[in-house]
Design an enzyme around this catalytic site. Structure first.
Site, PDB file in Angstrom:
ATOM      1  N   ARG A 178       6.955  15.612  50.266  1.00 46.47           N
ATOM      2  CA  ARG A 178       6.362  14.816  51.343  1.00 46.47           C
ATOM      3  C   ARG A 178       4.951  15.300  51.689  1.00 46.47           C
ATOM      4  O   ARG A 178       4.530  15.263  52.848  1.00 46.47           O
ATOM      5  CB  ARG A 178       7.213  14.869  52.620  1.00 46.47           C
ATOM      6  CG  ARG A 178       8.486  14.053  52.712  1.00 46.47           C
ATOM      7  CD  ARG A 178       8.354  12.641  52.309  1.00 46.47           C
ATOM      8  NE  ARG A 178       8.619  12.546  50.885  1.00 46.47           N
ATOM      9  CZ  ARG A 178       9.807  12.585  50.327  1.00 46.47           C
ATOM     10  NH1 ARG A 178      10.872  12.681  51.060  1.00 46.47           N
ATOM     11  NH2 ARG A 178       9.961  12.506  49.035  1.00 46.47           N
ATOM     12  N   SER A 256      12.026   8.579  58.659  1.00 40.47           N
ATOM     13  CA  SER A 256      12.458   9.914  59.091  1.00 40.47           C
ATOM     14  C   SER A 256      11.361  10.543  59.936  1.00 40.47           C
ATOM     15  O   SER A 256      10.202  10.577  59.520  1.00 40.47           O
ATOM     16  CB  SER A 256      12.718  10.805  57.872  1.00 40.47           C
ATOM     17  OG  SER A 256      13.734  10.240  57.093  1.00 40.47           O
ATOM     18  N   GLU A 361       7.180  14.170  60.153  1.00 38.71           N
ATOM     19  CA  GLU A 361       6.754  13.556  58.890  1.00 38.71           C
ATOM     20  C   GLU A 361       5.631  12.530  59.101  1.00 38.71           C
ATOM     21  O   GLU A 361       4.679  12.495  58.324  1.00 38.71           O
ATOM     22  CB  GLU A 361       7.964  12.907  58.199  1.00 38.71           C
ATOM     23  CG  GLU A 361       7.614  12.358  56.831  1.00 38.71           C
ATOM     24  CD  GLU A 361       8.769  11.636  56.167  1.00 38.71           C
ATOM     25  OE1 GLU A 361       9.805  12.263  55.922  1.00 38.71           O
ATOM     26  OE2 GLU A 361       8.619  10.437  55.885  1.00 38.71           O
TER      27      GLU A 361
HETATM   28  C1  LIG Z   1      12.324   2.164  58.019  1.00 37.32           C
HETATM   29  C2  LIG Z   1      11.451   3.161  57.289  1.00 37.32           C
HETATM   30  C3  LIG Z   1      11.936   3.830  56.186  1.00 37.32           C
HETATM   31  C4  LIG Z   1      11.137   4.750  55.482  1.00 37.32           C
HETATM   32  N1  LIG Z   1      11.643   5.403  54.407  1.00 37.32           N
HETATM   33  C5  LIG Z   1      10.893   6.275  53.710  1.00 37.32           C
HETATM   34  C6  LIG Z   1      11.410   6.969  52.571  1.00 37.32           C
HETATM   35  O1  LIG Z   1      12.542   6.763  52.165  1.00 37.32           O
HETATM   36  N2  LIG Z   1      10.608   7.847  51.931  1.00 37.32           N
HETATM   37  C7  LIG Z   1       9.328   8.081  52.327  1.00 37.32           C
HETATM   38  O2  LIG Z   1       8.644   8.894  51.682  1.00 37.32           O
HETATM   39  N3  LIG Z   1       8.803   7.452  53.402  1.00 37.32           N
HETATM   40  C8  LIG Z   1       9.548   6.565  54.105  1.00 37.32           C
HETATM   41  N4  LIG Z   1       9.038   5.932  55.208  1.00 37.32           N
HETATM   42  C9  LIG Z   1       7.677   6.246  55.649  1.00 37.32           C
HETATM   43  C10 LIG Z   1       6.617   5.233  55.140  1.00 37.32           C
HETATM   44  O3  LIG Z   1       7.207   4.015  54.783  1.00 37.32           O
HETATM   45  C11 LIG Z   1       5.839   5.763  53.950  1.00 37.32           C
HETATM   46  O4  LIG Z   1       5.215   6.975  54.269  1.00 37.32           O
HETATM   47  C12 LIG Z   1       4.772   4.764  53.481  1.00 37.32           C
HETATM   48  O5  LIG Z   1       4.173   5.212  52.296  1.00 37.32           O
HETATM   49  C13 LIG Z   1       3.673   4.520  54.506  1.00 37.32           C
HETATM   50  O6  LIG Z   1       2.912   3.424  54.051  1.00 37.32           O
HETATM   51  P1  LIG Z   1       2.002   2.576  55.013  1.00 37.32           P
HETATM   52  O7  LIG Z   1       1.220   1.649  54.156  1.00 37.32           O
HETATM   53  O8  LIG Z   1       2.826   1.948  56.066  1.00 37.32           O
HETATM   54  O9  LIG Z   1       1.047   3.683  55.608  1.00 37.32           O
HETATM   55  P2  LIG Z   1       0.503   3.856  57.129  1.00 37.32           P
HETATM   56  O10 LIG Z   1       1.651   4.159  58.017  1.00 37.32           O
HETATM   57  O11 LIG Z   1      -0.334   2.677  57.461  1.00 37.32           O
HETATM   58  O12 LIG Z   1      -0.381   5.130  56.959  1.00 37.32           O
HETATM   59  C14 LIG Z   1       0.208   6.404  56.745  1.00 37.32           C
HETATM   60  C15 LIG Z   1      -0.914   7.426  56.466  1.00 37.32           C
HETATM   61  O13 LIG Z   1      -1.518   7.093  55.225  1.00 37.32           O
HETATM   62  C16 LIG Z   1      -2.909   6.826  55.419  1.00 37.32           C
HETATM   63  N5  LIG Z   1      -3.250   5.735  54.515  1.00 37.32           N
HETATM   64  C17 LIG Z   1      -2.643   4.529  54.395  1.00 37.32           C
HETATM   65  N6  LIG Z   1      -3.227   3.817  53.418  1.00 37.32           N
HETATM   66  C18 LIG Z   1      -4.228   4.586  52.923  1.00 37.32           C
HETATM   67  C19 LIG Z   1      -5.203   4.400  51.904  1.00 37.32           C
HETATM   68  N7  LIG Z   1      -5.291   3.289  51.181  1.00 37.32           N
HETATM   69  N8  LIG Z   1      -6.078   5.415  51.676  1.00 37.32           N
HETATM   70  C20 LIG Z   1      -6.036   6.555  52.387  1.00 37.32           C
HETATM   71  N9  LIG Z   1      -5.141   6.784  53.357  1.00 37.32           N
HETATM   72  C21 LIG Z   1      -4.243   5.797  53.619  1.00 37.32           C
HETATM   73  C22 LIG Z   1      -3.056   6.461  56.879  1.00 37.32           C
HETATM   74  O14 LIG Z   1      -4.373   6.698  57.341  1.00 37.32           O
HETATM   75  C23 LIG Z   1      -2.044   7.389  57.491  1.00 37.32           C
HETATM   76  O15 LIG Z   1      -2.587   8.679  57.586  1.00 37.32           O
HETATM   77  C24 LIG Z   1       9.817   5.004  55.921  1.00 37.32           C
HETATM   78  C25 LIG Z   1       9.317   4.315  57.049  1.00 37.32           C
HETATM   79  C26 LIG Z   1      10.137   3.409  57.726  1.00 37.32           C
HETATM   80  C27 LIG Z   1       9.587   2.681  58.911  1.00 37.32           C
END
Ligand SMILES: Cc1cc2nc3c(=O)[nH]c(=O)nc-3n(C[C@H](O)[C@H](O)[C@H](O)COP(=O)(O)OP(=O)(O)OC[C@H]3O[C@@H](n4cnc5c(N)ncnc54)[C@H](O)[C@@H]3O)c2cc1C
Length: 369
Positions: A178, A256, A361
């Protein structure tokens, strides 16, 4: 790179509408960028103005302050997927390997679904994870025995320190559990696109995760048809509220909230001692092997044994999911302040019970735990 198509920036956009928690105050300036050139131009302009910048994907791993973000928020809305494989005449190398290159703004689960449908192995256990492709390298997204570090070939980024576009090979991304170079050096790299190297075939990669293997009725290390692996993962995730569903309030979370602590032998011995003292002489601490002879201890086990069960709440504004101890949910009408108060209560309770410091996380924006 695609042509620059500047979009009107909007002031005062409520970020709650862009986070899966449904929390977060207004952004001073909000812009959606639909082309990589536009992303880079917006980032450069914000940097030249000396303005704080928040790169927003699907908002599924973000906890944003109730006060909002006093700077520019760039919502990544770039699209495009390209598959290049052996036999495509580009000299792409290894037989049976296909390189899938996706723009940062592509929906992750849609890409994972398409890979399964196209007979490409490597992302089938990452089904149902919300968010966009560009965020997957940030925390090295992982679940059910797979993580993107295993399949990422290169990450194309705008490097704000060098002010140029760079292509980072997986070996240069510092991936760990992570975490990654991107998470350790927050804000430096803006991901524009990610290339995944997937294996052509009908079968999954070996199933490593015991709970998934059980649900598929196979032994650890066996392979199953790709679509079966995806379906089983989705079913397990739905049972835990880990697939976004507007009709299910248990999914109004950031996934999480705490990572699973990784302990060396001394840390594990201290935890076992604390567990026996608290839970009795037969207490057995569950663990999974991690890198370098360390072990990963489920944070959910620690939280439950410290007295915080599913559904726990100390205020009306935040609670532990009724389906998953690790997920903190906004029941509706809550605030980031409420959520963090609950997170702090849980962190302090686990520390008092077991001497373990839980690490959040999600990325915290304008707030601290
Ligand atoms: C119901 C649920 C289940 C989940 N299950 C998992 C799981 O099983 N495993 C897991 O690892 N995660 C899980 N997550 C967490 C999340 O989905 C992941 O971390 C996902 O990759 C975040 O993507 P996002 O586009 O929503 O990022 P955001 O939440 O929009 O951003 C997260 C971070 O990444 C940065 N970021 C986003 N896009 C970029 C980019 N293009 N360039 C640079 N920085 C960027 C943002 O600035 C921020 O710091 C879960 C979340 C939820 C709500």
């Amino acid at each position: 790179m695609t042509a620059v198509r500047p979009h009107a920036a909007r002031p005062g956009v409520a970020l709650a509408a862009y986070t899966t928690l449904g929390l977060g105050g207004p952004a001073r300036r909000f812009v959606a960028a639909e082309a990589s050139g536009e992303v880079v131009a917006e980032v450069r302009a914000a940097d030249e103005r000396g303005e704080p910048l928040l790169v927003l994907g699907g908002g599924s791993n973000l906890v944003v302050a109730d006060e909002g973000f006093d700077g520019t928020v760039i919502r990544i809305a770039t699209r495009g997927v390209r598959l290049v494989g052996d036999g495509d005449g580009d000299g792409d190398g290894e037989a049976g390997t296909v390189t899938v290159t996706a723009a940062a703004g592509e929906d992750w689960d849609a890409l994972a679904r398409r890979c399964v449908a196209d007979g490409l192995a490597g992302t089938e256990c990452l089904a149902g994870i919300p968010g966009l492709v560009g965020a997957t390298p940030i925390q090295n997204v992982g679940a059910y025995g797979q993580e993107v570090a295993e399949t990422i070939g290169t990450v194309s980024c705008y490097d704000r320190a060098r002010r140029e576009i760079v292509a980072l090979a997986a070996a240069d991304c510092g991936f760990g559990y992570r975490t990654s170079r991107f998470k350790r050096d927050p804000g430096r790299f803006v991901v524009l696109g990610v290339s995944f190297r997937l294996t052509r075939g009908r079968m999954s990669t070996p199933i490593r995760y015991a709970e998934l293997a059980r649900s598929l009725g196979v032994g650890a290390g066996e392979r199953v048809p790709l679509a079966d692996a995806r379906a089983a993962v989705l079913a397990l995730r739905r049972g835990k509220g880990m697939v976004l569903d507007p009709a299910d309030p248990e999914t109004r979370s950031a996934g999480s909230f705490f990572t699973n602590p990784v302990l060396g032998p001394a840390g594990l011995a201290a935890l076992e001692h604390a567990a026996r003292a608290r839970l009795g002489p037969d207490a057995a601490v569950p663990r999974f092997p991690a890198d370098d002879g360390q072990v990963k201890v489920p944070a959910a086990w620690l939280i439950e044994r410290a007295g915080f069960g599913k559904g726990y709440a100390s205020s009306a504004g935040a609670r532990i999911s009724a389906k998953h101890t690790l997920a903190l949910v906004n029941p509706g009408g809550g605030s980031t302040k409420d959520l963090l108060a609950l997170a702090a209560e849980i962190r302090d309770g686990v520390r008092a019970a077991f001497g373990i410091e839980l690490t959040p996380e999600p990325v915290l924006v304008g707030v601290r735990l």
